[in-house]
Design an enzyme around this catalytic site. Sequence first.
Site, PDB file in Angstrom:
ATOM      1  N   ASP A  64      74.361  37.416  86.499  1.00  0.00           N
ATOM      2  CA  ASP A  64      73.091  38.064  86.820  1.00  0.00           C
ATOM      3  C   ASP A  64      73.184  38.571  88.254  1.00  0.00           C
ATOM      4  O   ASP A  64      73.316  37.786  89.195  1.00  0.00           O
ATOM      5  CB  ASP A  64      71.960  37.022  86.677  1.00  0.00           C
ATOM      6  CG  ASP A  64      70.604  37.598  87.054  1.00  0.00           C
ATOM      7  OD1 ASP A  64      70.518  38.822  87.184  1.00  0.00           O
ATOM      8  OD2 ASP A  64      69.649  36.821  87.227  1.00  0.00           O
ATOM      9  N   THR A  97      69.264  44.530  87.476  1.00  0.00           N
ATOM     10  CA  THR A  97      69.623  44.235  88.877  1.00  0.00           C
ATOM     11  C   THR A  97      71.063  44.657  89.169  1.00  0.00           C
ATOM     12  O   THR A  97      71.358  45.148  90.252  1.00  0.00           O
ATOM     13  CB  THR A  97      69.465  42.731  89.173  1.00  0.00           C
ATOM     14  OG1 THR A  97      70.045  41.984  88.122  1.00  0.00           O
ATOM     15  CG2 THR A  97      68.026  42.351  89.314  1.00  0.00           C
ATOM     16  N   THR A  98      71.954  44.480  88.181  1.00  0.00           N
ATOM     17  CA  THR A  98      73.351  44.875  88.393  1.00  0.00           C
ATOM     18  C   THR A  98      73.460  46.398  88.449  1.00  0.00           C
ATOM     19  O   THR A  98      74.104  46.946  89.343  1.00  0.00           O
ATOM     20  CB  THR A  98      74.239  44.324  87.248  1.00  0.00           C
ATOM     21  OG1 THR A  98      73.963  42.935  87.115  1.00  0.00           O
ATOM     22  CG2 THR A  98      75.698  44.523  87.542  1.00  0.00           C
ATOM     23  N   ASP A 396      65.194  37.348  82.084  1.00  0.00           N
ATOM     24  CA  ASP A 396      65.398  38.793  81.900  1.00  0.00           C
ATOM     25  C   ASP A 396      64.828  39.244  80.563  1.00  0.00           C
ATOM     26  O   ASP A 396      64.167  40.270  80.465  1.00  0.00           O
ATOM     27  CB  ASP A 396      66.903  39.133  81.955  1.00  0.00           C
ATOM     28  CG  ASP A 396      67.442  39.064  83.378  1.00  0.00           C
ATOM     29  OD1 ASP A 396      66.641  38.768  84.278  1.00  0.00           O
ATOM     30  OD2 ASP A 396      68.642  39.289  83.577  1.00  0.00           O
TER      31      ASP A 396
END
Length: 549
Positions: A64, A97-98, A396
């Site tokens: 994550d 987020t990545t 998520d």
Amino acid sequence: MYGGGAAPILVLSQNTKRESGRKVQLENISAGKAIADVIRTCLGPQAMLKMLMDPMGGIVMTNDGNAILREITVQHPAGKSMIEIARTQDEEVGDGTTSVIVLAGEMLAVAEQFLEQQIHPTVIIRAYRQALEDAVVFLQNRMGVVLDVNDRGKLLGVIKSCVGTKFIGRWADLAASIALDAAQTVLVDEGGRREIDIKRYAKVEKVPGATIEESAVLKGVMVNKDVTHPKMRRRIENPRIVLLDCTLEYKKGESQTNIEIMKDTDFTRILELEEEQMHKICEEIIAVKPDVVFTEKGISDLAQHYLLKAGISAVRRVRKSDNNRIARACGATVVNRTDELREEDVGTKAGLFEIKKLGDEYFCFVTECKDPKACTILLRGASKDVLNETERNLQDALHVARNIMLEPKLVPGGGAVEMATAQFLTEKGKSVKGVSQWPYRAVAQALEIIPRTLIQNCGGNTIRTLTALRAKHATGGLTWGINGETGELADMKDLGVWEPLSVKLQTYKTAVETAILLLRIDDIVSGSKKKDRDGETKSAAPTEESVKE
């Protein structure tokens, strides 16, 4: 130029100043790229995990993006702002987020060549802004597909495609249905205004032991507590629940209180007063005939005795957040003083109050609630590390479920939407006048980093696959992208890989805005002051080392 032993004073000619600005911009770009490179292998279903070790010796294993960046210590200011955007993305939409870090790093990387060609950063920024506006309009009008919120199968498919890239991907069906059930449970629809507060009302309780398949969403709340007295009832059907925010203990005098005892009966009288006070408080509770009492503070032995005699089970020192969840689940009101208790404050929606032992600890369950607006997700797993990673992944999934229920619009995943937007911007870039067209087209080039990274993480042939994908999009195959499992081309519509539009929009906006912000910086000045020999305080100019740190 340096004075002997004095603080460094930087004397800059017009020429050097400009050089310094360019140098700082290139430093910022390389810092952004360095952060993006750390995260790049964490994108897609074939993502690798990172193992992080904290100073206390604890370990975290995760893919994550946000969790990784939270643990990394970065000195460079530009690197810090990159980490900040992952946090923003996580708080806003909880997913992507990545992608946002990888994209922002690439947006900076493609700007490097223009800075070296002496194009002014303002020109690049203007082109980036224009490209972002056009991309947002294109996504909303051309790529967005409206989803029916009542179609459970479709909703599960979207959540599954989000969870598929995570550690919990092997249990994608279970995770998706848990996330959807939890989001639907805490949904509050007041006069057309929908609100889904996952943070406050969908609590994740991790209990090591058993297998992940045994995880479930409880129709109610579970707290890590036991009843205060061993003889109190541990299972009550259709309980009447009272929630308190006050102590069930005798209130002693403040520190200034003095009591003068003249004869031995005085002390007995003081004890009697304490008993009377406790008896009065307990009588006020017993008057509304509850079966269970939860309080956020303590319960004295005497109060336990009176409550036990009345057949009431009591649980003490419950967290405020847990108390609020129980209130939402069983329809009770949290009361601050026992003399204010009314019949309407009693919660009657719960079907079962039960104390169970899981592993080594006792847990209190308030379940089988009628229309609970709060829930607890019970996660089981082999070890603490597995549970922590499962919880991060589930958060998520919960956010994705929340996003699509609040704004049911989807775009194809697997890099298809990036490729389609890149194709659109490349075409539109031809009509842009002047020097701006090159940075404008560079945004399109930067967007291709997502499908490229997906291919790389699968070990596929990057150049051949990307060229084939470009050709597909040039002939109108807007939903074609990369199959994250195999690294080959696939139609995302057939594969069922979709992403919420709100996540994509947030990703693009955050990535481009961050790139713009970092390109605007032309100097880094340290705020530390150093004393001169004459006693004058001068601001220390940034040395090359301080900028590089």
